[in-house]
Design an enzyme around this catalytic site. Structure first.
Site, mmCIF file in Angstrom:
data_model
loop_
_atom_site.group_PDB
_atom_site.id
_atom_site.type_symbol
_atom_site.label_atom_id
_atom_site.label_comp_id
_atom_site.label_asym_id
_atom_site.label_seq_id
_atom_site.Cartn_x
_atom_site.Cartn_y
_atom_site.Cartn_z
ATOM 1 N N ASP A 1 0.854 -1.186 0.000
ATOM 2 C CA ASP A 1 0.000 0.000 0.000
ATOM 3 C C ASP A 1 0.897 1.245 0.000
ATOM 4 O O ASP A 1 1.858 1.337 0.759
ATOM 5 C CB ASP A 1 -0.917 0.001 1.235
ATOM 6 N N ILE A 2 0.543 2.207 -0.840
ATOM 7 C CA ILE A 2 1.375 3.407 -1.007
ATOM 8 C C ILE A 2 1.342 4.298 0.240
ATOM 9 O O ILE A 2 2.266 5.080 0.479
ATOM 10 C CB ILE A 2 0.920 4.185 -2.276
ATOM 11 N N ASN B 1 -13.038 -3.117 2.184
ATOM 12 C CA ASN B 1 -13.998 -2.009 2.226
ATOM 13 C C ASN B 1 -14.903 -2.110 1.006
ATOM 14 O O ASN B 1 -14.422 -2.233 -0.122
ATOM 15 C CB ASN B 1 -13.253 -0.671 2.232
ATOM 16 N N GLU C 1 -12.283 3.542 -1.663
ATOM 17 C CA GLU C 1 -11.838 4.624 -2.540
ATOM 18 C C GLU C 1 -11.495 4.116 -3.933
ATOM 19 O O GLU C 1 -11.712 4.808 -4.922
ATOM 20 C CB GLU C 1 -10.622 5.324 -1.931
ATOM 21 N N HIS D 1 -10.218 -5.214 -3.309
ATOM 22 C CA HIS D 1 -8.884 -5.446 -2.743
ATOM 23 C C HIS D 1 -9.002 -5.839 -1.284
ATOM 24 O O HIS D 1 -9.850 -5.351 -0.554
ATOM 25 C CB HIS D 1 -7.987 -4.219 -2.907
ATOM 26 N N HIS E 1 -7.101 -5.715 2.169
ATOM 27 C CA HIS E 1 -6.005 -5.090 2.923
ATOM 28 C C HIS E 1 -5.454 -6.143 3.883
ATOM 29 O O HIS E 1 -6.214 -6.725 4.665
ATOM 30 C CB HIS E 1 -6.518 -3.927 3.774
HETATM 31 P P1 AMP Z 1 -9.827 1.591 0.040
HETATM 32 O O1 AMP Z 1 -10.184 2.799 0.858
HETATM 33 O O2 AMP Z 1 -10.209 0.308 0.730
HETATM 34 O O3 AMP Z 1 -10.360 1.681 -1.371
HETATM 35 O O4 AMP Z 1 -8.253 1.544 -0.020
HETATM 36 C C1 AMP Z 1 -7.503 1.979 -1.107
HETATM 37 C C2 AMP Z 1 -6.057 1.819 -0.709
HETATM 38 O O5 AMP Z 1 -5.266 1.935 -1.877
HETATM 39 C C3 AMP Z 1 -5.549 2.886 0.276
HETATM 40 O O6 AMP Z 1 -5.047 2.253 1.449
HETATM 41 C C4 AMP Z 1 -4.468 3.616 -0.517
HETATM 42 O O7 AMP Z 1 -3.376 4.012 0.288
HETATM 43 C C5 AMP Z 1 -4.062 2.581 -1.560
HETATM 44 N N1 AMP Z 1 -3.511 3.093 -2.795
HETATM 45 C C6 AMP Z 1 -3.991 4.117 -3.554
HETATM 46 N N2 AMP Z 1 -3.231 4.301 -4.631
HETATM 47 C C7 AMP Z 1 -2.233 3.378 -4.566
HETATM 48 C C8 AMP Z 1 -1.108 3.064 -5.405
HETATM 49 N N3 AMP Z 1 -0.853 3.727 -6.531
HETATM 50 N N4 AMP Z 1 -0.288 2.060 -5.017
HETATM 51 C C9 AMP Z 1 -0.526 1.383 -3.862
HETATM 52 N N5 AMP Z 1 -1.564 1.622 -3.059
HETATM 53 C C10 AMP Z 1 -2.411 2.612 -3.391
#
Ligand code: AMP
Ligand code: ZN
Length: 114
Positions: A30-31, A87, A95, A100, A102
């Site tokens: 995760d970024i 989520n 988001e 995905h 986590h």
């Molecule tokens: P969610 O709120 O469950 O959709 O989580 C989306 C996750 O994706 C968040 O924890 C972000 O930090 C992660 N994320 C967003 N863009 C990237 C990216 N380019 N590479 C890795 N993780 C990302």
């Protein structure tokens, strides 16, 4: 899906820290980590959320969990424990609209969740 960030990551069209990939799924860091270990496990197939699963996708979801188990072992957190979170939709703050898992661990987390 053309404009999906996670589809682009799985196709390696944009850079990310991929730790494992096969024909079904991709595991990457995760970024913006919310725990010392924070990996995302995604199907390579564009599935928006659990709610958008199609018949046959159960098999893919099962593989995501097997990959989580393996990633937890390789990250050294299989004994200390970890959370697996999906989520789904606005109330859960999904988001990225590509399903995905986590995988979070490496430290004591808050309880109760929510
Ligand atoms: P969610 O709120 O469950 O959709 O989580 C989306 C996750 O994706 C968040 O924890 C972000 O930090 C992660 N994320 C967003 N863009 C990237 C990216 N380019 N590479 C890795 N993780 C990302
Ligand atoms: Zn996608």
């Amino acid at each position: 899906m053309k404009d999906c960030l996670f589809c682009k990551i799985s196709k390696r069209e944009i850079p990310s820290e991929i730790v494992y990939q096969d024909e079904i799924l991709t595991v990457f860091k995760d970024i913006n980590p919310a725990a010392p270990i924070h990996l995302l496990i995604i199907p390579n197939k564009h599935i928006v959320s659990v709610q958008e699963m199609e018949p046959g996708d159960e098999k893919i979801l099962g593989k995501l969990f097997s990959a989580a188990k393996k990633a937890a072992e390789e990250s050294g957190i299989s004994d200390s424990g970890y959370r697996l979170i999906i989520n789904n939709g606005p109330d859960a703050h999904q988001e990225i609209l590509h399903l995905h898992l986590h995988l979070m661990g490496g430290g004591k987390m808050k309880h109760p969740i929510g």
